[in-house]
Write a protein that holds these residues in place. Structure first.
Motif, mmCIF file in Angstrom:
data_model
loop_
_atom_site.group_PDB
_atom_site.id
_atom_site.type_symbol
_atom_site.label_atom_id
_atom_site.label_comp_id
_atom_site.label_asym_id
_atom_site.label_seq_id
_atom_site.Cartn_x
_atom_site.Cartn_y
_atom_site.Cartn_z
ATOM 1 N N GLN A 68 0.823 -1.216 0.000
ATOM 2 C CA GLN A 68 0.000 0.000 0.000
ATOM 3 C C GLN A 68 0.859 1.270 0.000
ATOM 4 N N SER A 69 2.158 1.126 -0.125
ATOM 5 C CA SER A 69 3.058 2.285 -0.106
ATOM 6 C C SER A 69 2.714 3.259 -1.234
ATOM 7 N N SER A 70 2.976 4.524 -0.995
ATOM 8 C CA SER A 70 2.734 5.536 -2.029
ATOM 9 C C SER A 70 3.829 5.520 -3.097
ATOM 10 N N ASN A 71 4.884 4.769 -2.859
ATOM 11 C CA ASN A 71 6.029 4.737 -3.771
ATOM 12 C C ASN A 71 6.009 3.470 -4.628
ATOM 13 N N PRO A 72 5.952 3.585 -5.965
ATOM 14 C CA PRO A 72 5.901 2.387 -6.821
ATOM 15 C C PRO A 72 7.132 1.504 -6.700
ATOM 16 N N TYR A 73 8.285 2.113 -6.423
ATOM 17 C CA TYR A 73 9.528 1.345 -6.222
ATOM 18 C C TYR A 73 9.359 0.365 -5.058
ATOM 19 N N VAL A 74 8.774 0.845 -3.963
ATOM 20 C CA VAL A 74 8.573 0.009 -2.781
ATOM 21 C C VAL A 74 7.483 -1.029 -3.038
ATOM 22 N N ARG A 75 6.404 -0.634 -3.716
ATOM 23 C CA ARG A 75 5.315 -1.579 -3.998
ATOM 24 C C ARG A 75 5.815 -2.760 -4.837
ATOM 25 N N LYS A 76 6.646 -2.456 -5.839
ATOM 26 C CA LYS A 76 7.184 -3.523 -6.687
ATOM 27 C C LYS A 76 8.070 -4.470 -5.880
ATOM 28 N N LYS A 77 8.963 -3.903 -5.055
ATOM 29 C CA LYS A 77 9.850 -4.721 -4.226
ATOM 30 C C LYS A 77 9.038 -5.585 -3.254
ATOM 31 N N ALA A 78 7.965 -5.005 -2.694
ATOM 32 C CA ALA A 78 7.132 -5.742 -1.737
ATOM 33 C C ALA A 78 6.456 -6.931 -2.407
ATOM 34 N N ALA A 79 5.962 -6.726 -3.627
ATOM 35 C CA ALA A 79 5.308 -7.823 -4.359
ATOM 36 C C ALA A 79 6.305 -8.951 -4.626
ATOM 37 N N LEU A 80 7.526 -8.600 -5.002
ATOM 38 C CA LEU A 80 8.545 -9.612 -5.285
ATOM 39 C C LEU A 80 8.966 -10.346 -4.008
ATOM 40 N N ALA A 81 9.066 -9.609 -2.892
ATOM 41 C CA ALA A 81 9.408 -10.249 -1.619
ATOM 42 C C ALA A 81 8.298 -11.192 -1.166
ATOM 43 N N LEU A 82 7.051 -10.796 -1.415
ATOM 44 C CA LEU A 82 5.916 -11.622 -1.009
ATOM 45 C C LEU A 82 5.888 -12.936 -1.787
ATOM 46 N N ILE A 83 6.390 -12.921 -3.026
ATOM 47 C CA ILE A 83 6.481 -14.167 -3.793
ATOM 48 C C ILE A 83 7.305 -15.188 -3.027
ATOM 49 N N ARG A 84 8.459 -14.742 -2.523
ATOM 50 C CA ARG A 84 9.354 -15.640 -1.782
ATOM 51 C C ARG A 84 8.662 -16.182 -0.532
ATOM 52 N N ILE A 85 7.985 -15.303 0.196
ATOM 53 C CA ILE A 85 7.341 -15.731 1.445
ATOM 54 C C ILE A 85 6.229 -16.744 1.160
ATOM 55 N N LEU A 86 5.406 -16.467 0.152
ATOM 56 C CA LEU A 86 4.286 -17.362 -0.143
ATOM 57 C C LEU A 86 4.758 -18.692 -0.721
ATOM 58 N N LYS A 87 5.906 -18.700 -1.372
ATOM 59 C CA LYS A 87 6.475 -19.983 -1.811
ATOM 60 C C LYS A 87 6.871 -20.830 -0.610
ATOM 61 N N ARG A 88 7.362 -20.172 0.442
ATOM 62 C CA ARG A 88 7.770 -20.894 1.638
ATOM 63 C C ARG A 88 6.568 -21.263 2.521
ATOM 64 N N ILE A 89 5.524 -20.418 2.496
ATOM 65 C CA ILE A 89 4.338 -20.661 3.341
ATOM 66 C C ILE A 89 3.081 -20.494 2.475
ATOM 67 N N PRO A 90 2.772 -21.451 1.606
ATOM 68 C CA PRO A 90 1.646 -21.307 0.671
ATOM 69 C C PRO A 90 0.296 -21.072 1.345
ATOM 70 N N GLU A 91 0.135 -21.581 2.569
ATOM 71 C CA GLU A 91 -1.166 -21.451 3.238
ATOM 72 C C GLU A 91 -1.520 -20.005 3.576
#
Length: 204
Positions: free
Chosen positions: A90-113
């Motif tokens: 929800q950051s106002s900065n697109p740079y941060v939003r993009k990085k957050a989405a990519l980081a979340l990929i890693r987390i959800l791969k480790r914890i799919p539930e």
């Protein structure tokens, strides 16, 4: 690193990451990603620094923390940090939003539930005006579709929006920012087609 022991530098990485000085913090995070992997025991000690840096006022410090999460997060780290990472969507900065989405990929791969808990926030990224954020969001949705079948029905509701987005790209005139050999953002187009194909297979 390259087969050589790196334990001598691991604690130094943690000290640099905890530094309030940005150049030192940057070197610390770079060394962390080079010297450690998710099997390294000392990695658990960096979780608190990551949590603090994810709330930092500087977009660049937040970006460093998100990049590290995207490269190194274990399941245990993911459970501690997922809320902080998701809040940066929800950051106002697109740079941060993009990085957050990519980081979340890693987390959800480790914890799919955990995927179902964040579907709505992720779908909201498809309204973003930044093409970098859109590509990261579509990739994140692709990962959720492949990891968590329970979330597919909710994602299928956005098919009309995906088709509209693809049509808008095809009808888009020349845009120097995203144009590649006369094609408007071909990378985003490929991601959208892949997602639509995957959702179509699930419906068959």
């Amino acid at each position: 690193m390259l087969g050589y022991p790196s334990h001598f530098g691991q604690m130094e990485c943690l000290k640099l990451i905890a530094s309030p000085n940005f150049p030192e913090k940057r070197i610390g995070y770079l060394a962390l990603m080079l010297l450690l992997d998710e099997r390294t025991e000392v990695l658990t000690l960096v979780t608190n620094s990551l949590k603090n840096d994810l709330q930092h006022e500087s977009q660049y410090v937040v970006g460093l923390a998100l990049t590290s999460v995207g490269n190194l997060a274990t399941a245990d780290m993911g459970r501690v940090l997922v809320a902080d990472v998701a809040s940066q969507l929800q950051s106002s900065n697109p740079y941060v939003r993009k990085k957050a989405a990519l980081a979340l990929i890693r987390i959800l791969k480790r914890i799919p539930e955990l995927s179902e808990d964040y579907v709505d926030g992720i779908i909201g990224l498809l309204k973003d005006r930044s093409h970098g954020v859109l590509i990261a969001a579509v990739q994140l949705i692709l990962e959720i579709v492949s990891l968590q079948s329970m979330a597919i029905e909710r994602i299928k509701r956005i098919v009309p929006s995906l088709v509209k987005m693809l049509r808008n790209l095809l009808n888009l005139g020349y845009s120097p920012e995203h144009d590649v050999a006369g094609i408007a953002d071909p990378f985003l187009q490929v991601k959208l087609l892949h997602l639509l194909a995957l959702l179509g297979c699930q419906s068959a």
